[in-house]
Write a protein that holds these residues in place. Structure first.
Motif, PDB file in Angstrom:
ATOM      1  N   ASP A  55     -12.016   0.584  12.490  1.00 20.29           N
ATOM      2  CA  ASP A  55     -12.395   1.484  11.396  1.00 20.29           C
ATOM      3  C   ASP A  55     -13.211   2.633  11.982  1.00 20.29           C
ATOM      4  OD1 ASP A  55     -13.245   2.758   9.133  1.00 20.29           O
ATOM      5  OD2 ASP A  55     -14.613   1.168   8.487  1.00 20.29           O
ATOM      6  N   THR A  71       0.845  -1.194   0.000  1.00 20.13           N
ATOM      7  CA  THR A  71       0.000   0.000   0.000  1.00 20.13           C
ATOM      8  C   THR A  71       0.875   1.236   0.000  1.00 20.13           C
ATOM      9  OG1 THR A  71      -1.840   1.130   1.116  1.00 20.13           O
ATOM     10  CG2 THR A  71      -0.142   0.171   2.512  1.00 20.13           C
ATOM     11  N   GLY A 126      -6.987  -1.410   3.152  1.00 22.21           N
ATOM     12  CA  GLY A 126      -8.196  -2.205   3.052  1.00 22.21           C
ATOM     13  C   GLY A 126      -7.974  -3.624   3.552  1.00 22.21           C
ATOM     14  N   CYS A 145     -11.610   0.762   5.899  1.00 23.86           N
ATOM     15  CA  CYS A 145     -10.157   0.796   5.871  1.00 23.86           C
ATOM     16  C   CYS A 145      -9.626   1.128   7.265  1.00 23.86           C
ATOM     17  CB  CYS A 145      -9.649   1.843   4.868  1.00 23.86           C
ATOM     18  SG  CYS A 145      -9.990   1.433   3.136  1.00 23.86           S
TER      19      CYS A 145
END
Length: 419
Positions: free
Chosen positions: A361, A325, A332, A367
């Motif tokens: 979250d 990422t 995610g 995410c």
């Protein structure tokens, strides 16, 4: 603190938008005005941070320094002393039962005074340790029939929090002839090296580095090397001891939060995750649990054990996240799951992942902020024994340096130092 943060941010934004800096100034040089502005931002931010942390003006700090500070023990020493139930030769010691309680509970309700051992009782304990059989109930079977010193307490804590590969490296460093075995003298060095790495005493603590009485033999020494201390410790034996100890503590914690049942409810798993944490957003997490996690759904011990393995590899997980990422971007579930597989070689169940994401979250975008999540997990792994942030002038100027470099890097649009 927020107002000073805005000041620092404004200065950084001004520097970032300054065409004379970002477009025309050489990369390796900083104008006096820019440098003063950046340093000023760092000083202002850190000045307010330290003033707030003390709830009094920073100017008072120099005067307070003249006053003799009362000696303070580290959090680990306090926990050890609190749970230690045995005294030998005027030194406190834990029993194996004490150690298990110390990693499961924050406080102990001691109704009796510490037991003072005599030599006869000490020898009986060592004989029992030398005859103990390896297994996932070793500490429970020994119960109060054993002695664990403070250095060994740090050593055992490290076993619980670290992946197994690191111990093989440390073991091989002392295995001079490469025959995969260590004697008692080498083990004492190994114990001290591992016990004083990540779990070392805080720099601003008045506590001395952990050292045990040289003449006192303990349960671990008798268990590994026999009553006479002439046995050799094979690496495979040490590895099994490490794996068994991790498994024993995991089983104890699972039973603690599952209330003795074969499965743990998802809300119980969430409670375990937040145990020992002191994050400001904990109330947000609890609200997420109440609103998002369905009642009546459970997590098995195998799922729980796999997650514990993951938490012992947080450093590798953090690195693998950067591979899958973009930096500082929320992650995610698919990216999270892939990073876990890279770090540990295993998968987390969808049941566990769903619980983690619903709990952490905070904005409902499916995410996670991995930086915030890792902060909570580190608190969980260290069981409330994190080394406190540095205070005093040393910590203050380190804070100034960090914030100054951060502002300069943003202004220059580069990851290198400003000078």
């Amino acid at each position: 603190m927020a107002s000073w943060g805005k000041v620092a941010a404004s200065l950084r934004n001004a520097l970032r938008s300054s065409g004379s800096v970002t477009r025309f100034a050489p990369r390796r040089a900083v104008g006096p005005g820019v440098l003063v502005s950046v340093v000023g931002a760092g000083v202002l931010w850190c000045h307010q941070r330290h003033a707030n942390s003390r709830t009094r003006p920073f100017a008072v700090y120099a005067q307070d320094q003249k006053e003799a500070a009362a000696p303070q023990m580290s959090a680990r020493k306090v926990r050890f002393t609190k749970f230690a139930s045995v005294v030998y030769d005027d030194e406190p010691y834990m029993t194996p039962r004490d150690f298990l309680f110390s990693v499961m509970l924050e406080n102990v309700d001691r109704k009796l005074q510490k037991r003072v051992l005599i030599n006869k009782e000490m020898n009986k304990m060592l004989v029992a340790a030398s005859k103990a059989r390896a297994g996932k109930d070793l500490f429970r079977s020994l119960g109060d029939n054993g002695l664990i010193s403070y250095t060994e307490y740090l050593f055992l804590l490290t076993i619980l929090t670290k992946p197994r590969t690191g111990f093989h490296i440390a073991f091989k460093m002392l295995d001079v002839d490469g025959n995969e075995q260590v004697d008692q003298k080498e083990f004492l060095k190994l114990k001290n090296i591992i016990g004083k790495t990540k779990l070392r005493v805080a720099k601003d603590s008045t506590e001395s580095p952990a050292e045990d009485a040289q003449d006192v033999e303990t349960t671990l020494q008798a268990y590994f090397f026999g009553r006479k201390g002439d046995n050799k410790l094979q690496y495979q034996e040490f590895r099994k001891f490490m794996e068994d100890l991790q498994a024993e503590v995991q089983e104890m914690e699972f039973l603690q939060f599952s209330k003795g049942m074969d499965t743990m409810r998802r809300e119980d798993f969430a409670e375990w995750l937040l145990h020992y944490t002191s994050e400001e957003d904990n109330e947000v997490y609890w609200e997420n649990m109440r609103k998002r996690i369905p009642a009546g759904e459970s997590i098995t011990f195998d799922e729980f054990r796999a997650f514990c393995l993951f938490t012992n590899n947080l450093e590798d997980f953090s690195i693998s996240l950067k591979m899958v990422t973009e930096a500082s971007r929320p992650v995610g579930m698919a990216q999270f799951k892939r990073a876990v597989r890279i770090a540990t070689g295993n998968d987390l169940s969808d049941n566990v992942l769903d619980t983690v994401f619903k709990l952490f979250d905070t904005d409902g975008d499916n995410c996670l902020s991995h930086k915030e999540f890792l902060g909570v997990m580190n608190d969980r792994v260290l069981r409330g024994l994190k080394v406190p942030a540095q205070n005093g002038l040393s910590g203050y100027w380190k804070c100034v340096k960090r914030e100054t470099l951060k502002g300069a890097q943003e202004a220059l649009g580069d990851t290198r130092g400003p000078i």
